[in-house]
Design an enzyme around this catalytic site. Structure first.
Site, PDB file in Angstrom:
ATOM      1  N   ASN A   1      70.310  75.653  16.334  1.00 38.20           N
ATOM      2  CA  ASN A   1      69.453  76.367  17.280  1.00 38.20           C
ATOM      3  C   ASN A   1      68.522  75.349  17.948  1.00 38.20           C
ATOM      4  OD1 ASN A   1      67.096  77.689  18.293  1.00 38.20           O
ATOM      5  ND2 ASN A   1      67.739  79.543  17.248  1.00 38.20           N
TER       6      ASN A   1
ATOM      7  N   ASP B   1      66.260  75.945  20.406  1.00 41.27           N
ATOM      8  CA  ASP B   1      65.116  76.547  21.114  1.00 41.27           C
ATOM      9  C   ASP B   1      63.896  75.635  21.155  1.00 41.27           C
ATOM     10  OD1 ASP B   1      66.609  78.843  21.347  1.00 41.27           O
ATOM     11  OD2 ASP B   1      65.528  79.947  19.785  1.00 41.27           O
ATOM     12  N   HIS B   2      63.643  74.958  20.028  1.00 46.01           N
ATOM     13  CA  HIS B   2      62.360  74.250  19.951  1.00 46.01           C
ATOM     14  C   HIS B   2      62.364  72.892  20.644  1.00 46.01           C
ATOM     15  CE1 HIS B   2      60.679  77.623  18.103  1.00 46.01           C
ATOM     16  NE2 HIS B   2      61.603  77.627  17.154  1.00 46.01           N
TER      17      HIS B   2
ATOM     18  N   ARG C   1      54.624  70.649  28.253  1.00 49.34           N
ATOM     19  CA  ARG C   1      54.164  69.852  29.389  1.00 49.34           C
ATOM     20  C   ARG C   1      54.778  70.264  30.717  1.00 49.34           C
ATOM     21  NH1 ARG C   1      51.892  64.563  28.538  1.00 49.34           N
ATOM     22  NH2 ARG C   1      50.231  65.030  27.068  1.00 49.34           N
TER      23      ARG C   1
ATOM     24  N   HIS D   1      68.100  81.135  22.058  1.00 46.53           N
ATOM     25  CA  HIS D   1      67.517  82.478  22.186  1.00 46.53           C
ATOM     26  C   HIS D   1      66.777  82.557  23.513  1.00 46.53           C
ATOM     27  CE1 HIS D   1      64.753  85.702  20.094  1.00 46.53           C
ATOM     28  NE2 HIS D   1      65.296  86.141  21.204  1.00 46.53           N
TER      29      HIS D   1
ATOM     30  N   ARG E   1      64.360  84.444  25.250  1.00 47.02           N
ATOM     31  CA  ARG E   1      63.382  85.511  24.978  1.00 47.02           C
ATOM     32  C   ARG E   1      62.937  86.178  26.265  1.00 47.02           C
ATOM     33  NH1 ARG E   1      60.271  86.460  20.555  1.00 47.02           N
ATOM     34  NH2 ARG E   1      60.980  85.439  18.664  1.00 47.02           N
TER      35      ARG E   1
ATOM     36  N   ARG F   1      59.585  81.909  26.492  1.00 44.26           N
ATOM     37  CA  ARG F   1      58.632  80.931  25.957  1.00 44.26           C
ATOM     38  C   ARG F   1      59.304  79.601  25.613  1.00 44.26           C
ATOM     39  NH1 ARG F   1      57.351  83.573  20.105  1.00 44.26           N
ATOM     40  NH2 ARG F   1      56.974  85.378  21.399  1.00 44.26           N
ATOM     41  N   HIS F   2      60.613  79.617  25.341  1.00 49.39           N
ATOM     42  CA  HIS F   2      61.286  78.321  25.143  1.00 49.39           C
ATOM     43  C   HIS F   2      62.485  78.174  26.090  1.00 49.39           C
ATOM     44  CE1 HIS F   2      63.169  80.887  22.132  1.00 49.39           C
ATOM     45  NE2 HIS F   2      62.200  80.711  21.249  1.00 49.39           N
TER      46      HIS F   2
ATOM     47  N   GLU G   1      71.291  84.229  21.514  1.00 56.10           N
ATOM     48  CA  GLU G   1      70.486  85.252  20.840  1.00 56.10           C
ATOM     49  C   GLU G   1      69.755  86.047  21.905  1.00 56.10           C
ATOM     50  OE1 GLU G   1      67.843  83.591  17.981  1.00 56.10           O
ATOM     51  OE2 GLU G   1      69.455  82.734  16.817  1.00 56.10           O
TER      52      GLU G   1
ATOM     53  N   THR H   1      58.061  83.924  15.705  1.00 57.37           N
ATOM     54  CA  THR H   1      59.510  83.777  15.632  1.00 57.37           C
ATOM     55  C   THR H   1      60.069  85.126  15.215  1.00 57.37           C
ATOM     56  OG1 THR H   1      61.326  82.535  14.590  1.00 57.37           O
ATOM     57  CG2 THR H   1      59.399  82.967  13.221  1.00 57.37           C
ATOM     58  N   THR H   2      61.389  85.258  15.205  1.00 58.17           N
ATOM     59  CA  THR H   2      61.992  86.532  14.828  1.00 58.17           C
ATOM     60  C   THR H   2      61.552  86.880  13.410  1.00 58.17           C
ATOM     61  OG1 THR H   2      63.876  85.769  16.118  1.00 58.17           O
ATOM     62  CG2 THR H   2      64.185  87.772  14.850  1.00 58.17           C
TER      63      THR H   2
ATOM     64  N   GLU I   1      74.713  88.557  10.913  1.00 56.36           N
ATOM     65  CA  GLU I   1      73.985  87.365  10.479  1.00 56.36           C
ATOM     66  C   GLU I   1      72.857  87.850   9.574  1.00 56.36           C
ATOM     67  OE1 GLU I   1      73.032  84.267  13.297  1.00 56.36           O
ATOM     68  OE2 GLU I   1      71.267  83.687  12.125  1.00 56.36           O
TER      69      GLU I   1
ATOM     70  N   HIS J   1      67.705  81.490   9.282  1.00 60.02           N
ATOM     71  CA  HIS J   1      66.264  81.628   9.488  1.00 60.02           C
ATOM     72  C   HIS J   1      65.506  81.000   8.327  1.00 60.02           C
ATOM     73  CE1 HIS J   1      62.463  82.955  11.081  1.00 60.02           C
ATOM     74  NE2 HIS J   1      63.112  83.281  12.167  1.00 60.02           N
ATOM     75  N   GLY J   2      64.761  79.951   8.669  1.00 54.96           N
ATOM     76  CA  GLY J   2      63.901  79.303   7.682  1.00 54.96           C
ATOM     77  C   GLY J   2      64.606  78.311   6.776  1.00 54.96           C
TER      78      GLY J   2
ATOM     79  N   GLY K   1      67.527  75.941  12.998  1.00 58.09           N
ATOM     80  CA  GLY K   1      66.862  75.371  14.162  1.00 58.09           C
ATOM     81  C   GLY K   1      65.576  74.641  13.860  1.00 58.09           C
ATOM     82  N   HIS K   2      64.516  75.391  13.639  1.00 54.48           N
ATOM     83  CA  HIS K   2      63.169  74.829  13.624  1.00 54.48           C
ATOM     84  C   HIS K   2      63.034  73.622  12.710  1.00 54.48           C
ATOM     85  CE1 HIS K   2      58.883  74.715  12.374  1.00 54.48           C
ATOM     86  NE2 HIS K   2      58.697  74.894  13.661  1.00 54.48           N
TER      87      HIS K   2
HETATM   88  N1  PXP Z   1      69.225  82.992  13.350  1.00 55.78           N
HETATM   89  C1  PXP Z   1      68.492  83.809  14.142  1.00 55.78           C
HETATM   90  C2  PXP Z   1      69.075  85.129  14.519  1.00 55.78           C
HETATM   91  C3  PXP Z   1      67.234  83.412  14.633  1.00 55.78           C
HETATM   92  O1  PXP Z   1      66.534  84.242  15.431  1.00 55.78           O
HETATM   93  C4  PXP Z   1      66.755  82.128  14.307  1.00 55.78           C
HETATM   94  C5  PXP Z   1      65.437  81.665  14.863  1.00 55.78           C
HETATM   95  O2  PXP Z   1      65.465  81.669  16.229  1.00 55.78           O
HETATM   96  C6  PXP Z   1      67.550  81.313  13.488  1.00 55.78           C
HETATM   97  C7  PXP Z   1      68.765  81.775  12.996  1.00 55.78           C
HETATM   98  C8  PXP Z   1      67.120  79.939  13.103  1.00 55.78           C
HETATM   99  O3  PXP Z   1      65.951  79.999  12.373  1.00 55.78           O
HETATM  100  P1  PXP Z   1      65.135  78.674  12.123  1.00 55.78           P
HETATM  101  O4  PXP Z   1      64.673  78.185  13.460  1.00 55.78           O
HETATM  102  O5  PXP Z   1      64.024  79.110  11.232  1.00 55.78           O
HETATM  103  O6  PXP Z   1      66.062  77.691  11.457  1.00 55.78           O
END
Ligand code: PXP
Length: 252
Positions: A11, A13-14, A22, A47, A49, A53-54, A74, A104-105, A155, A194-195, A216-217
């Site tokens: 992911n 996004d970040h 910036r 994602h 949104r 935002r990203h 997403e 975040t979600t 998921e 996620h996480g 992702g993050h």
């Molecule tokens: N899966 C879904 C559906 C998510 O919304 C996210 C966060 O955007 C992730 C996975 C990845 O989560 P993380 O950024 O915490 O790794």
């Protein structure tokens, strides 16, 4: 012996979050996606949104044209996002809950007993050839509802497991294990995310009925210190070790 390859979706996004701090074009999420591909990622997740935002519409447009890996978009279940998905035709669309104020979600979609609300989204995406995934809590009723809706994938939200400690973490892990077993039993592909970090990925990667992790993050944060390539390769090797310990096959 069961042969298993666990896919890794990155992911990005970040990368866009940092760029947007910036404005301008740097760092470029498409470049991150191409680097992720060269580092062993199996897919790219982004994602879009409602508040942009990203990722931006232009990012999604470029990703669908400039990368070769499958794109998992997403999206919230809104008419605007449905129209964008149908126009850009990503490989997959993962429907997620979305709240403006959240960082975040925060949880999975509540699809059980809300099938009528989600049915048109799943049907229209699926009819256009997009693989539909629903991001849900590791819960049997939610999985059954996803099957009834005709989604191809669930998921499982791993956030509660990742945030928990001690015995509670084990309890949360067992919820994911049971849900993933149930998904296989009812014939729906099972992903998770996620996480996830280097410290907590192994137990999830070792669940034999999960076929893909989306991360992702943590990896984008790690990339600040050692680069995307090194972060992804280390995650890949932890996932491979977890699969091998269960009789799977490492990636080549
Ligand atoms: N899966 C879904 C559906 C998510 O919304 C996210 C966060 O955007 C992730 C996975 C990845 O989560 P993380 O950024 O915490 O790794």
């Amino acid at each position: 012996m069961r042969t298993r390859y666990l896919r890794l979706g990155i992911n990005i996004d970040h990368v866009a979050t940092i760029r947007n701090a910036r404005g301008g074009k740097h760092p470029d999420p498409v470049r991150a996606a191409l680097t992720a591909a060269a580092s062993g990622a199996d897919g790219i997740t982004a994602h879009l949104r409602e508040d942009r935002r990203h990722m931006t519409d232009q990012d999604i447009f470029r990703l669908t044209r400039e990368i070769e890996l499958p794109l998992n978009l997403e999206m919230a279940a809104t008419e605007e996002m449905l129209e964008i998905a149908l126009r850009h035709q990503p490989h997959a669309a993962c429907i997620v809950p979305e709240k403006r104020q959240e960082r975040t979600t925060e949880g999975g979609l509540a699809v059980a007993n809300a099938e009528e609300r989600f049915e048109p989204f799943v049907r229209k995406l699926r009819d256009s050839g997009i693989k539909v995934s629903l991001f849900i809590e590791p819960d049997i009723d939610q999985i059954n509802a996803a099957v009834d809706l005709g989604a191809a994938v669930v998921e499982l939200h791993t956030g509660a497991y990742c945030e928990a400690t001690g015995e509670m973490q084990e309890t949360m892990l067992q919820r994911i294990v049971s849900a993933a077993e149930h998904a296989e039993k009812v014939g729906i592909e099972c992903h998770a995310g996620h996480g996830l970090t280097f410290d907590n990925v192994t137990a999830v990667a070792a669940i034999p009925t999960i076929t893909e992790l989306n991360i992702g993050h943590f990896l984008i944060g790690e990339a600040i210190f050692g680069g995307i390539e090194s972060a992804i390769k280390h995650m890949r090797s932890l996932m491979d070790q977890a699969c091998v310990s269960l009789g799977g096959q490492p990636s080549v």
